[in-house]
Design an enzyme around this catalytic site. Structure first.
Site, PDB file in Angstrom:
ATOM      1  N   LEU A 139      28.564  -8.129  -5.775  1.00 21.58           N
ATOM      2  CA  LEU A 139      28.654  -6.637  -5.659  1.00 21.58           C
ATOM      3  C   LEU A 139      29.081  -5.831  -6.904  1.00 21.58           C
ATOM      4  O   LEU A 139      30.172  -5.069  -6.976  1.00 21.58           O
ATOM      5  CB  LEU A 139      29.697  -6.220  -4.646  1.00 21.58           C
ATOM      6  CG  LEU A 139      29.123  -6.630  -3.089  1.00 21.58           C
ATOM      7  CD1 LEU A 139      30.278  -6.391  -2.084  1.00 21.58           C
ATOM      8  CD2 LEU A 139      27.912  -6.254  -2.669  1.00 21.58           C
ATOM      9  N   ALA A 189      20.635 -13.762  -8.567  1.00 20.75           N
ATOM     10  CA  ALA A 189      21.527 -12.948  -9.253  1.00 20.75           C
ATOM     11  C   ALA A 189      21.601 -12.963 -10.889  1.00 20.75           C
ATOM     12  O   ALA A 189      21.442 -14.062 -11.373  1.00 20.75           O
ATOM     13  CB  ALA A 189      22.707 -13.404  -8.686  1.00 20.75           C
ATOM     14  N   THR A 231      26.727 -13.936 -17.245  1.00 24.11           N
ATOM     15  CA  THR A 231      26.288 -13.991 -15.792  1.00 24.11           C
ATOM     16  C   THR A 231      24.982 -14.984 -15.912  1.00 24.11           C
ATOM     17  O   THR A 231      24.853 -15.734 -14.812  1.00 24.11           O
ATOM     18  CB  THR A 231      25.865 -12.565 -15.438  1.00 24.11           C
ATOM     19  OG1 THR A 231      27.273 -11.866 -15.236  1.00 24.11           O
ATOM     20  CG2 THR A 231      25.221 -12.497 -14.051  1.00 24.11           C
ATOM     21  N   THR A 236      11.737 -13.754 -15.267  1.00 22.20           N
ATOM     22  CA  THR A 236      11.113 -12.487 -15.632  1.00 22.20           C
ATOM     23  C   THR A 236       9.770 -13.079 -16.669  1.00 22.20           C
ATOM     24  O   THR A 236      10.295 -14.005 -17.708  1.00 22.20           O
ATOM     25  CB  THR A 236      12.079 -11.560 -16.335  1.00 22.20           C
ATOM     26  OG1 THR A 236      11.155 -10.571 -16.910  1.00 22.20           O
ATOM     27  CG2 THR A 236      12.691 -12.188 -17.312  1.00 22.20           C
ATOM     28  N   ASP A 237       8.800 -12.188 -16.784  1.00 25.35           N
ATOM     29  CA  ASP A 237       7.972 -12.384 -17.821  1.00 25.35           C
ATOM     30  C   ASP A 237       8.339 -12.109 -19.112  1.00 25.35           C
ATOM     31  O   ASP A 237       7.610 -12.458 -20.016  1.00 25.35           O
ATOM     32  CB  ASP A 237       6.548 -11.797 -17.579  1.00 25.35           C
ATOM     33  CG  ASP A 237       6.654 -10.211 -17.401  1.00 25.35           C
ATOM     34  OD1 ASP A 237       7.750  -9.607 -17.460  1.00 25.35           O
ATOM     35  OD2 ASP A 237       5.537  -9.373 -17.085  1.00 25.35           O
ATOM     36  N   GLU A 238       9.429 -11.310 -19.175  1.00 23.52           N
ATOM     37  CA  GLU A 238      10.010 -10.998 -20.534  1.00 23.52           C
ATOM     38  C   GLU A 238      10.440 -12.111 -21.537  1.00 23.52           C
ATOM     39  O   GLU A 238      10.519 -11.860 -22.729  1.00 23.52           O
ATOM     40  CB  GLU A 238      11.271 -10.041 -20.499  1.00 23.52           C
ATOM     41  CG  GLU A 238      10.655  -8.553 -19.518  1.00 23.52           C
ATOM     42  CD  GLU A 238      11.795  -7.579 -19.733  1.00 23.52           C
ATOM     43  OE1 GLU A 238      12.486  -7.404 -20.477  1.00 23.52           O
ATOM     44  OE2 GLU A 238      11.946  -6.919 -18.446  1.00 23.52           O
ATOM     45  N   TYR A 256      18.692  -9.262 -22.990  1.00 23.02           N
ATOM     46  CA  TYR A 256      18.530  -9.751 -21.471  1.00 23.02           C
ATOM     47  C   TYR A 256      17.540 -10.825 -21.525  1.00 23.02           C
ATOM     48  O   TYR A 256      17.436 -11.811 -20.928  1.00 23.02           O
ATOM     49  CB  TYR A 256      18.009  -8.460 -20.786  1.00 23.02           C
ATOM     50  CG  TYR A 256      17.163  -8.819 -19.599  1.00 23.02           C
ATOM     51  CD1 TYR A 256      17.947  -9.408 -18.480  1.00 23.02           C
ATOM     52  CD2 TYR A 256      15.848  -8.469 -19.508  1.00 23.02           C
ATOM     53  CE1 TYR A 256      17.084  -9.773 -17.444  1.00 23.02           C
ATOM     54  CE2 TYR A 256      15.242  -8.891 -18.217  1.00 23.02           C
ATOM     55  CZ  TYR A 256      15.866  -9.508 -17.543  1.00 23.02           C
ATOM     56  OH  TYR A 256      15.102  -9.759 -16.317  1.00 23.02           O
ATOM     57  N   LYS A 309      17.780 -14.699 -20.074  1.00 24.70           N
ATOM     58  CA  LYS A 309      16.976 -15.253 -18.834  1.00 24.70           C
ATOM     59  C   LYS A 309      16.411 -16.460 -19.430  1.00 24.70           C
ATOM     60  O   LYS A 309      15.851 -17.351 -18.560  1.00 24.70           O
ATOM     61  CB  LYS A 309      16.083 -14.199 -18.448  1.00 24.70           C
ATOM     62  CG  LYS A 309      16.812 -12.963 -17.716  1.00 24.70           C
ATOM     63  CD  LYS A 309      17.437 -13.728 -16.241  1.00 24.70           C
ATOM     64  CE  LYS A 309      16.416 -14.130 -15.348  1.00 24.70           C
ATOM     65  NZ  LYS A 309      17.218 -14.569 -14.075  1.00 24.70           N
ATOM     66  N   ASN A 358       8.799  -4.994 -11.314  1.00 25.94           N
ATOM     67  CA  ASN A 358       8.970  -4.928  -9.874  1.00 25.94           C
ATOM     68  C   ASN A 358       9.217  -3.435  -9.827  1.00 25.94           C
ATOM     69  O   ASN A 358       9.659  -2.746 -10.430  1.00 25.94           O
ATOM     70  CB  ASN A 358       9.875  -5.709  -9.226  1.00 25.94           C
ATOM     71  CG  ASN A 358       9.640  -7.184  -8.891  1.00 25.94           C
ATOM     72  OD1 ASN A 358       9.864  -7.512  -7.755  1.00 25.94           O
ATOM     73  ND2 ASN A 358       8.955  -7.676  -9.811  1.00 25.94           N
ATOM     74  N   LYS A 415      16.032   2.352 -13.625  1.00 25.93           N
ATOM     75  CA  LYS A 415      14.781   1.857 -13.998  1.00 25.93           C
ATOM     76  C   LYS A 415      13.845   3.104 -13.913  1.00 25.93           C
ATOM     77  O   LYS A 415      14.142   3.812 -13.307  1.00 25.93           O
ATOM     78  CB  LYS A 415      14.376   0.530 -13.109  1.00 25.93           C
ATOM     79  CG  LYS A 415      15.352  -0.483 -12.981  1.00 25.93           C
ATOM     80  CD  LYS A 415      15.462  -1.356 -14.346  1.00 25.93           C
ATOM     81  CE  LYS A 415      16.582  -2.365 -14.601  1.00 25.93           C
ATOM     82  NZ  LYS A 415      16.024  -3.439 -13.702  1.00 25.93           N
TER      83      LYS A 415
END
Length: 347
Positions: free
Chosen positions: A33, A80, A98, A130-132, A155, A159, A185, A194
């Site tokens: 949260l 997450a 994270t 992600t595709d990033e 970021y 990932k 998305n 976003k």
């Protein structure tokens, strides 16, 4: 199945929770949260006796062990993550903790649980990415599952690291893993920091519609409910160790996307004078802004029989309708830290 879904109060995670409950699965929603989470995203699903919630942080190994032991899931869907590129530029540490450390603890907790259960062949750890992680494309070409990684933001680097950890735990320890990498998305319950919700909400408020640089950056847009459908299919059908790129087959430049939203709003809630497109404002570009993402969806189409069902025009119309009908939801989020502010310029 009983699914342990991390980040189930977030944008994509909540779509997976809602669809999983609708299809008869049991869901344990594990969410810390943080600022981008919203329990209202799963309010309807939470009415089901097959839904349970665990307020916990994926970096807390003791909490993870307790949750695995208590609920004994058949599979994990790990969504997450910290996911906003601009925030990662201003504060990369949270993304490292994270997305990398948290994924490590999830893998170790899942491995310990899986071993204690006798290493059942039916268990799955589905890592959603992600595709990033693949970096930036030129004017041509598409990302495939074999594209070398080339992340360019804190970021995407975090990932990419989490993807590597998942593959390593599969290879080294035999943990039954599958992976997926999605394109951008959009859709209902999209947190208002976003691009798509920012444009919708700024337009409704009569504020400038900010577009980075000249708006030529291209993304492949995937309706979130299509993505949730693909994720459940990958979980259920993918061979162990396999990865799938999930795209919407809807490439648009940021400027094209914004013009489409403005046209939809002009029809659904006209301004007193002029078009919403009159509010478009070009602002200083994001540092290291990737030029283009594009997904080659051949593998998931040929191996699992999946294709997106929603075009960008249909999906954006649905999204605008949802935001127009759910003002109480988005107004409650606009006072959260950073929402409505320009972030990611400190570099």
């Amino acid at each position: 199945m009983k699914l342990l879904i991390t980040g189930g109060c977030g944008f994509i995670g909540s779509a997976v929770v809602r669809l999983a409950i609708a299809r008869g699965h049991s869901v344990v929603n594990l969410d810390a949260l943080t600022y981008a989470a919203c329990p209202d995203n799963v309010a309807e699903a939470a009415q089901s006796p097959r839904y349970s919630f665990e307020h916990a942080d994926i970096r807390d190994r003791k909490a993870l062990d307790r949750i695995f032991a208590r609920h004994q899931p058949d599979a994990v869907m790990h969504l997450a993550a910290e996911s906003h590129v601009d925030r990662s530029i201003d504060g990369p540490g949270t993304f490292i903790e994270t997305n990398i450390t948290g994924t490590y603890h999830m893998l170790e907790a899942a491995r310990a649980y899986w071993a204690a259960q006798g290493k059942p062949d039916t268990f799955r750890f589905h890592h959603i990415s992600t595709d990033e992680v693949f970096g930036s494309l030129g004017a041509t070409g598409q990302f495939t599952e074999d594209t070398p990684y080339g992340p360019r933001s804190p970021y995407s680097a975090s990932k990419a690291a989490s993807d590597h950890l998942v593959r390593a735990w599969g290879e080294t320890y035999g943990l039954p893993v599958v992976l997926s990498n999605c394109s951008n998305n959009y859709g209902p319950f999209h947190f208002p920091e976003k691009l798509v919700p920012v444009i919708i909400l700024n337009a409704l408020a009569g504020k400038p519609l900010p577009i980075y640089g000249d708006g030529s950056n291209v993304r492949d847009w995937l309706y979130v409910e299509d993505h949730a459908d693909a994720l459940l299919l990958v979980l259920e059908k993918a061979p162990l160790g396999r990865s799938y790129n999930i795209g919407g087959e809807n490439e648009r430049s940021n400027l094209q996307l914004v013009h489409t939203i403005c046209t939809i709003l002009d029809e659904k809630r006209p301004r007193s004078t002029g078009s919403y497109a009159d509010l478009i404002t070009f602002v200083t570009d994001r540092p290291g802004h990737d030029a283009r993402y594009a997904i080659d969806p051949t593998r998931i189409r040929e191996e699992l029989g999946w294709r997106p069902s929603v075009t960008i025009e249909e999906g954006l119309a649905r999204t605008v309708d949802w935001f127009l009908a759910n003002e109480n939801w988005w107004r409650a989020l606009q006072n959260r830290a950073g929402v409505g502010e320009r972030l990611g310029v400190t570099a």
